[in-house]
Design a protein around this motif. Structure first.
Motif, PDB file in Angstrom:
ATOM      1  N   ALA A 192      12.541   2.835 -11.245  1.00 35.34           N
ATOM      2  CA  ALA A 192      11.527   3.059 -10.193  1.00 35.34           C
ATOM      3  C   ALA A 192      10.282   3.749 -10.555  1.00 35.34           C
ATOM      4  CB  ALA A 192      12.106   4.029  -9.186  1.00 35.34           C
ATOM      5  N   LYS A 193      10.490   4.570 -11.533  1.00 37.89           N
ATOM      6  CA  LYS A 193       9.234   5.196 -12.051  1.00 37.89           C
ATOM      7  C   LYS A 193       8.410   3.853 -13.049  1.00 37.89           C
ATOM      8  CE  LYS A 193       7.360   8.556 -15.170  1.00 37.89           C
ATOM      9  NZ  LYS A 193       6.242   7.450 -15.726  1.00 37.89           N
ATOM     10  N   GLY A 200       1.730   4.979  -5.124  1.00 40.34           N
ATOM     11  CA  GLY A 200       3.045   5.144  -4.452  1.00 40.34           C
ATOM     12  C   GLY A 200       3.979   6.227  -5.138  1.00 40.34           C
ATOM     13  N   GLU A 201       4.992   6.292  -4.738  1.00 40.26           N
ATOM     14  CA  GLU A 201       5.833   7.346  -5.155  1.00 40.26           C
ATOM     15  C   GLU A 201       7.291   6.932  -5.628  1.00 40.26           C
ATOM     16  OE1 GLU A 201       5.629  11.454  -2.813  1.00 40.26           O
ATOM     17  OE2 GLU A 201       4.923   9.935  -1.492  1.00 40.26           O
ATOM     18  N   TYR A 202       8.101   7.720  -6.570  1.00 37.59           N
ATOM     19  CA  TYR A 202       9.466   7.189  -6.651  1.00 37.59           C
ATOM     20  C   TYR A 202      10.288   8.336  -6.593  1.00 37.59           C
ATOM     21  CZ  TYR A 202       9.645   9.371 -11.303  1.00 37.59           C
ATOM     22  OH  TYR A 202       9.650  10.203 -12.339  1.00 37.59           O
ATOM     23  N   THR A 203      11.632   7.912  -6.371  1.00 34.65           N
ATOM     24  CA  THR A 203      12.598   8.857  -6.297  1.00 34.65           C
ATOM     25  C   THR A 203      13.906   8.043  -6.567  1.00 34.65           C
ATOM     26  OG1 THR A 203      13.720  10.751  -5.026  1.00 34.65           O
ATOM     27  CG2 THR A 203      13.179   8.701  -3.692  1.00 34.65           C
ATOM     28  N   PHE A 204      15.124   8.600  -6.539  1.00 33.91           N
ATOM     29  CA  PHE A 204      16.453   8.291  -6.768  1.00 33.91           C
ATOM     30  C   PHE A 204      17.486   9.138  -5.858  1.00 33.91           C
ATOM     31  CE2 PHE A 204      15.872  11.128 -10.289  1.00 33.91           C
ATOM     32  CZ  PHE A 204      16.939  11.912 -10.239  1.00 33.91           C
ATOM     33  N   LEU A 205      18.567   8.287  -5.617  1.00 32.27           N
ATOM     34  CA  LEU A 205      19.673   8.850  -4.932  1.00 32.27           C
ATOM     35  C   LEU A 205      20.783   9.171  -5.871  1.00 32.27           C
ATOM     36  CD1 LEU A 205      19.861   6.194  -2.100  1.00 32.27           C
ATOM     37  CD2 LEU A 205      18.869   8.486  -2.015  1.00 32.27           C
ATOM     38  N   GLU A 206      21.748   9.951  -5.333  1.00 26.82           N
ATOM     39  CA  GLU A 206      22.879  10.525  -6.145  1.00 26.82           C
ATOM     40  C   GLU A 206      23.991   9.544  -5.788  1.00 26.82           C
ATOM     41  OE1 GLU A 206      23.301  12.586  -8.672  1.00 26.82           O
ATOM     42  OE2 GLU A 206      21.093  13.640  -8.837  1.00 26.82           O
ATOM     43  N   LYS A 207      24.649   8.831  -6.814  1.00 27.15           N
ATOM     44  CA  LYS A 207      25.853   7.845  -6.253  1.00 27.15           C
ATOM     45  C   LYS A 207      27.002   8.219  -7.085  1.00 27.15           C
ATOM     46  CE  LYS A 207      26.242   3.651  -8.285  1.00 27.15           C
ATOM     47  NZ  LYS A 207      26.034   2.262  -9.051  1.00 27.15           N
ATOM     48  N   HIS A 208      28.343   8.100  -6.437  1.00 24.31           N
ATOM     49  CA  HIS A 208      29.337   8.247  -7.402  1.00 24.31           C
ATOM     50  C   HIS A 208      30.388   7.075  -6.963  1.00 24.31           C
ATOM     51  CE1 HIS A 208      27.905  12.354  -7.441  1.00 24.31           C
ATOM     52  NE2 HIS A 208      27.422  12.293  -6.004  1.00 24.31           N
ATOM     53  N   LYS A 241       0.810  -1.119   0.016  1.00 24.30           N
ATOM     54  CA  LYS A 241      -0.009   0.078   0.118  1.00 24.30           C
ATOM     55  C   LYS A 241       1.093   1.304   0.128  1.00 24.30           C
ATOM     56  CE  LYS A 241      -3.964  -1.903   1.048  1.00 24.30           C
ATOM     57  NZ  LYS A 241      -3.834  -3.134   0.382  1.00 24.30           N
ATOM     58  N   ASN A 242       0.729   2.153  -0.919  1.00 28.41           N
ATOM     59  CA  ASN A 242       1.252   3.424  -1.101  1.00 28.41           C
ATOM     60  C   ASN A 242       2.904   3.368  -0.805  1.00 28.41           C
ATOM     61  OD1 ASN A 242       1.631   6.108  -1.455  1.00 28.41           O
ATOM     62  ND2 ASN A 242       1.024   6.760   0.769  1.00 28.41           N
ATOM     63  N   PRO A 243       3.680   2.442  -1.500  1.00 26.83           N
ATOM     64  CA  PRO A 243       5.046   2.348  -1.217  1.00 26.83           C
ATOM     65  C   PRO A 243       6.094   3.547  -1.956  1.00 26.83           C
ATOM     66  CG  PRO A 243       4.427   1.006  -2.942  1.00 26.83           C
ATOM     67  CD  PRO A 243       3.182   1.470  -2.723  1.00 26.83           C
ATOM     68  N   VAL A 244       7.138   3.622  -1.366  1.00 27.07           N
ATOM     69  CA  VAL A 244       8.031   4.349  -1.934  1.00 27.07           C
ATOM     70  C   VAL A 244       9.068   3.571  -2.788  1.00 27.07           C
ATOM     71  CG1 VAL A 244       9.811   6.176  -1.631  1.00 27.07           C
ATOM     72  CG2 VAL A 244       7.862   5.777  -0.061  1.00 27.07           C
ATOM     73  N   VAL A 245       9.192   3.754  -4.100  1.00 30.07           N
ATOM     74  CA  VAL A 245      10.236   3.063  -4.900  1.00 30.07           C
ATOM     75  C   VAL A 245      11.211   3.932  -4.977  1.00 30.07           C
ATOM     76  CG1 VAL A 245      10.536   1.781  -6.835  1.00 30.07           C
ATOM     77  CG2 VAL A 245       8.133   1.690  -6.204  1.00 30.07           C
ATOM     78  N   ILE A 246      12.641   3.529  -4.722  1.00 30.35           N
ATOM     79  CA  ILE A 246      13.910   3.997  -4.957  1.00 30.35           C
ATOM     80  C   ILE A 246      14.832   3.526  -5.937  1.00 30.35           C
ATOM     81  CG2 ILE A 246      15.630   5.023  -3.485  1.00 30.35           C
ATOM     82  CD1 ILE A 246      13.856   4.974  -1.086  1.00 30.35           C
TER      83      ILE A 246
END
Ligand code: R5P
Length: 302
Positions: free
Chosen positions: A177-178, A187-195, A162-167
């Motif tokens: 993720a989208k 739900g919602e999605y986002t992403f992190l910044e990796k180096h 239910k209403n998860p966050v996909v990262i």
């Protein structure tokens, strides 16, 4: 149309899904390490028509041996007088070297595709290829990358979250993720910044998380889990924001060293992958999607 491949669940199931006869590729390794793949029952293959060569990278992982087996077998199939060869390579090996990152490095992904084409392969079907634009990467070789996130998304739908966050643990994985959120329909999605340090391979991830995860199921998605470093960094960041549960879902479980343990110890409640590479976490199958794609190609080419 016939399917040729090593006898395992993957090629067997693919042949079943396509409704074609399956011919086993028998493997022999000589004492010096050389291999001799042999098509069993070849005397029963009259006018083979279109041939699907289906082969997964297996464990212990040996991409070089895997490639030589494919090249030798493709040439061998060609000599049977087939109309065309479609290679199903669920995990595209050498795809992470799709660029010359530092002077003196080879453009491995392109060179491997050229070798496949020279061996007589007409079409390459892979899953969530690490680089984009595989369709135009090697002139003369029709290549398609099917999304493995579709199968992952369908599996997650069945979990009734239910209403998860996909990262996505880095910028590139934001699109995946989208894709998952679109399939889930909530739900919602986002992403992190990796180096990543190109010399040491070490990964650093910025702490910023733009979506509120507290009390929510969090799904971290990526194409590959190799050392697990990328996933562990993402889990460590998410954990600071009181999620209900952390689910990890990747397409290709390379799982080098103690990757599974590292990811679980970091705090993943569930670690899932597809069957593009066999592993203890490969609970999601991409076979149906591959078969569907091949059938579509067949229908167009008839
Ligand atoms: C990198 O761009 C890929 O999408 C994966 O994030 C990466 O291959 C994972 O590698 P590792 O598990 O070693 O961090």
């Amino acid at each position: 149309m016939i399917v040729i491949g090593p006898r395992d669940r993957f090629s067997d199931k693919l042949a079943e899904n396509l409704g074609c006869e399956f011919f086993e590729l028998e493997r022999k390794t000589f004492p010096d390490g050389e291999i001799r793949p042999r098509i069993l029952g070849v005397e029963n293959i009259n006018s083979p028509g279109r041939v699907i060569l289906a082969s997964r990278l297996e464990r212990p992982l040996d991409p070089n041996r895997y490639l030589v087996e494919i090249l030798l077998t493709a040439k061998n199939i060609k000599s049977l007088g087939c109309d065309s060869i479609t290679l199903v390579m669920p995990y595209m090996v050498y795809a992470r070297q799709d660029k010359i990152f530092r002077p003196g490095e080879p453009l491995s992904a392109a060179y491997i595709m050229e070798l496949l084409r020279h061996a007589g392969i007409d079409r390459l079907v892979t899953v969530s290829c690490h680089f984009s634009g595989i369709e135009t990467f090697c002139p003369g070789l029709k290549a398609t990358s099917i999304s493995g996130f579709k199968s992952i998304g369908k599996h997650l739908v069945e979990m009734g979250l239910k209403n998860p966050v996909v990262i996505g643990p880095d910028k590139k994985s934001g699109a995946w993720a989208k894709e998952i959120v679109d399939i889930l329909g909530s739900g919602e999605y986002t992403f992190l910044e990796k180096h990543r340090d190109r010399n040491s391979g070490e990964v650093q991830t910025e702490e910023t998380l733009s979506v509120d995860t507290s009390g929510r199921d969090v799904i971290i998605v990526d194409d590959i889990a190799s050392s697990g470093g990328t996933l562990v960094n993402a889990i460590n960041i998410v954990k600071k924001h009181q999620p209900k549960k952390i689910i990890i879902a990747v397409v290709h479980p390379i799982l080098s060293g103690d990757c599974i343990e590292k990811v679980r110890t970091a705090g993943a409640d569930m670690f899932l992958a597809t069957d593009t590479i066999p592993s203890e976490i490969s609970k999601i199958s991409v076979i149906e999607d591959i078969a569907r794609f091949i059938k579509t190609c067949e229908a167009k080419e008839v």
